[in-house]
Design a protein around this motif. Structure first.
Motif, short mmCIF file in Angstrom:
data_model
loop_
_atom_site.label_atom_id
_atom_site.label_comp_id
_atom_site.label_asym_id
_atom_site.label_seq_id
_atom_site.Cartn_x
_atom_site.Cartn_y
_atom_site.Cartn_z
N MET A 1 0.85 -1.20 0.00
CA MET A 1 0.00 0.00 0.00
C MET A 1 0.88 1.24 0.00
SD MET A 1 -2.92 1.24 2.74
CE MET A 1 -3.96 -0.18 2.50
N TRP A 4 0.42 7.25 0.64
CA TRP A 4 -0.77 8.11 0.63
C TRP A 4 -2.03 7.32 0.97
CZ3 TRP A 4 -5.11 7.83 -2.52
CH2 TRP A 4 -5.03 6.98 -3.63
N LYS A 5 -2.09 6.04 0.57
CA LYS A 5 -3.26 5.22 0.89
C LYS A 5 -3.30 4.90 2.38
CE LYS A 5 -3.59 3.01 -3.64
NZ LYS A 5 -3.52 1.72 -4.38
N LEU A 8 -4.40 7.90 4.16
CA LEU A 8 -5.84 8.12 3.98
C LEU A 8 -6.65 7.28 4.96
CD1 LEU A 8 -8.10 9.46 2.38
CD2 LEU A 8 -7.91 7.63 0.67
N THR A 127 -0.95 12.98 -1.82
CA THR A 127 -1.71 12.20 -2.79
C THR A 127 -1.28 12.55 -4.22
OG1 THR A 127 -3.62 12.17 -1.31
CG2 THR A 127 -4.03 11.66 -3.62
N LYS A 131 -5.21 11.24 -8.34
CA LYS A 131 -6.06 10.58 -7.34
C LYS A 131 -6.63 11.58 -6.34
CE LYS A 131 -5.21 6.33 -8.78
NZ LYS A 131 -6.26 5.46 -9.33
N SER A 135 -9.21 10.91 -3.12
CA SER A 135 -8.65 11.08 -1.78
C SER A 135 -9.48 12.07 -0.97
CB SER A 135 -7.20 11.57 -1.88
OG SER A 135 -6.67 11.87 -0.62
N THR A 138 -12.99 10.58 -0.16
CA THR A 138 -12.95 9.54 0.88
C THR A 138 -12.72 10.18 2.25
OG1 THR A 138 -12.07 7.96 -0.73
CG2 THR A 138 -11.80 7.42 1.61
#
Length: 401
Positions: A1, A4-5, A8, A127, A131, A135, A138
């Motif tokens: 992963m 940035w994920k 998040l 991010t 995306k 981002s 979410t």
């Protein structure tokens, strides 16, 4: 992963807890005030209003200061400052001895707040641009989920554990979220480079950002979105009572209608954010404004609770494309090194809309009724869509030709 994920996921959890903590006291605040010695119904209503608003008033004034410091010392540092600070203050609310203690702690909580704009700024900096919409959408859904479920969770906990333990539990959860952010969230921030930038004051920073027409438009859009959306919110329970009558389950229907917009908003935000990454956030923002404006019209015409429920569900779907698009566009038009300041100013305009919208709506309700206020919201959102089209779509397109 990717980093940035992971950021998040952690910040979604943090946003959820912060917004849930802010709204969790709504169901039992008047009862807690009575426990603190205020028994007169008029005084209970008065203290409930100023204690709840105190948090947002000081937040409006202090957000830009924290944004300036975040651009200078790092967004993660401001995130942790706010998270740990609110964890302590929230816990202390459980030890309040009278209403003045509770009011001062709510004011202090607003003063040190800033977790949400810091999280938005940090995500915008980490991010990938392709995306950004997903981002922002979410992340927005986390705060929305907290705002929706906060009163529900607060009401349940008040029944199970009493009033004071709720503050201890909330403080502990905020502390946990802050610890998680401290160890998991990653930020590449060059403090040496930031120190070389001019140390611009808060007012000078607002003037500098105000020279960018797209940012001025986005700040105004944020204010008008919140103003038009919240102007009718305090009146929704009374409108449900008018439609349903004094029968059984009135409180249930009022809560259902009040929360359904948030649920559909939470579902739509990531989807519309992803769509904005493909077709442009400007177009998603403009279409969402028009859709939200249209969805206020049937609310002015409904004849029963279920019609109102359906109209507000659809309103939430279009609302899901508003603030995430604004946040993505702020990053697009903000000069490097001023991202946190821009998001903090936007947060202040959001707080201003949150404060003024319900006040003006309540003042106008006697003359116009809630149906008239729905139609005013329609006009404001349509005007907002025209403004977005002129400042964010037509002008940039003309400049590029």
């Amino acid at each position: 992963m990717g980093n940035w994920k992971l950021n998040l996921v952690v910040l979604w959890f943090g946003n959820f807890l912060v917004m849930a903590g802010m709204t969790m006291i709504i169901p039992f605040l008047p009862l807690y005030i009575q426990d603190l010695g205020i028994t007169d119904p008029g005084k209970v209503a008065f203290w409930s209003g100023i204690i709840f608003a105190g948090n947002f008033i000081t937040s409006f004034f202090f957000q830009p200061l924290w944004g300036k410091l975040a651009d200078r010392y790092g967004r993660k540092m401001m995130l942790l400052r706010s998270g740990f600070g609110m964890a302590i203050v929230m816990t202390l609310m459980g030890f309040a001895g009278d209403v003045w203690h509770l009011l001062l702690l709510r004011v202090l909580n607003g003063t040190i707040s800033g977790f949400v704009p810091a999280a938005v700024a940090l995500m915008s900096a980490t991010t990938p641009r392709e995306k950004m919409g997903f981002s922002m959408g979410t992340l927005q859904s986390g705060g929305t989920a907290g705002s929706i479920l906060g009163p529900f969770i607060g009401g349940l906990l008040a029944e199970w554990v009493g009033f004071r333990p709720i503050f201890y539990i909330t403080g502990a959860l905020l502390f946990l979220a802050s610890m998680l952010a401290m160890f998991v969230v990653k930020e590449k921030f060059d403090t040496g480079k930031a120190a070389k930038l001019p140390n611009v004051s808060v007012v000078a920073g607002l003037k500098e950002l105000g020279k960018i027409p797209q940012l001025s438009a986005l700040f105004a859009v944020t204010f008008l979105i919140q103003f038009s959306m919240l102007s009718s919110m305090p009146l929704i329970p009374l409108f449900v009572q008018h439609l349903h009558g004094e029968g059984e389950m009135l409180a249930f229907y009022a809560g259902l209608v009040g929360s359904i917009t948030g649920f559909s908003n939470m579902i739509a935000s990531p989807l519309l954010g992803r769509l904005g990454d493909k077709i442009g956030q400007e177009r998603v923002l403009a279409v969402s404004l028009v859709g939200a404006a249209i969805m206020f019209i049937p609310q002015a015409l409904v004849q029963n609770v279920w019609q109102l429920f359906a109209a507000r569900f659809m309103l939430g779907m279009f609302m899901g494309g508003l603030l995430p698009s604004v946040n993505a566009l702020i990053r697009k038009h903000t000069p490097d090194g001023m991202e946190s300041r821009a998001y903090s100013f936007n947060s202040s305009f959001l707080s201003l809309g949150n404060m003024i919208g319900p006040t003006v709506g309540g003042a106008l309700s006697g003359a116009l009724s809630i149906r008239g206020i729905f139609l005013i919201a329609t006009v404001m959102l349509f005007a907002n869509a025209v403004w977005v089209n002129r400042t964010l779509i037509r002008k940039p397109a003309a400049a590029s030709e």
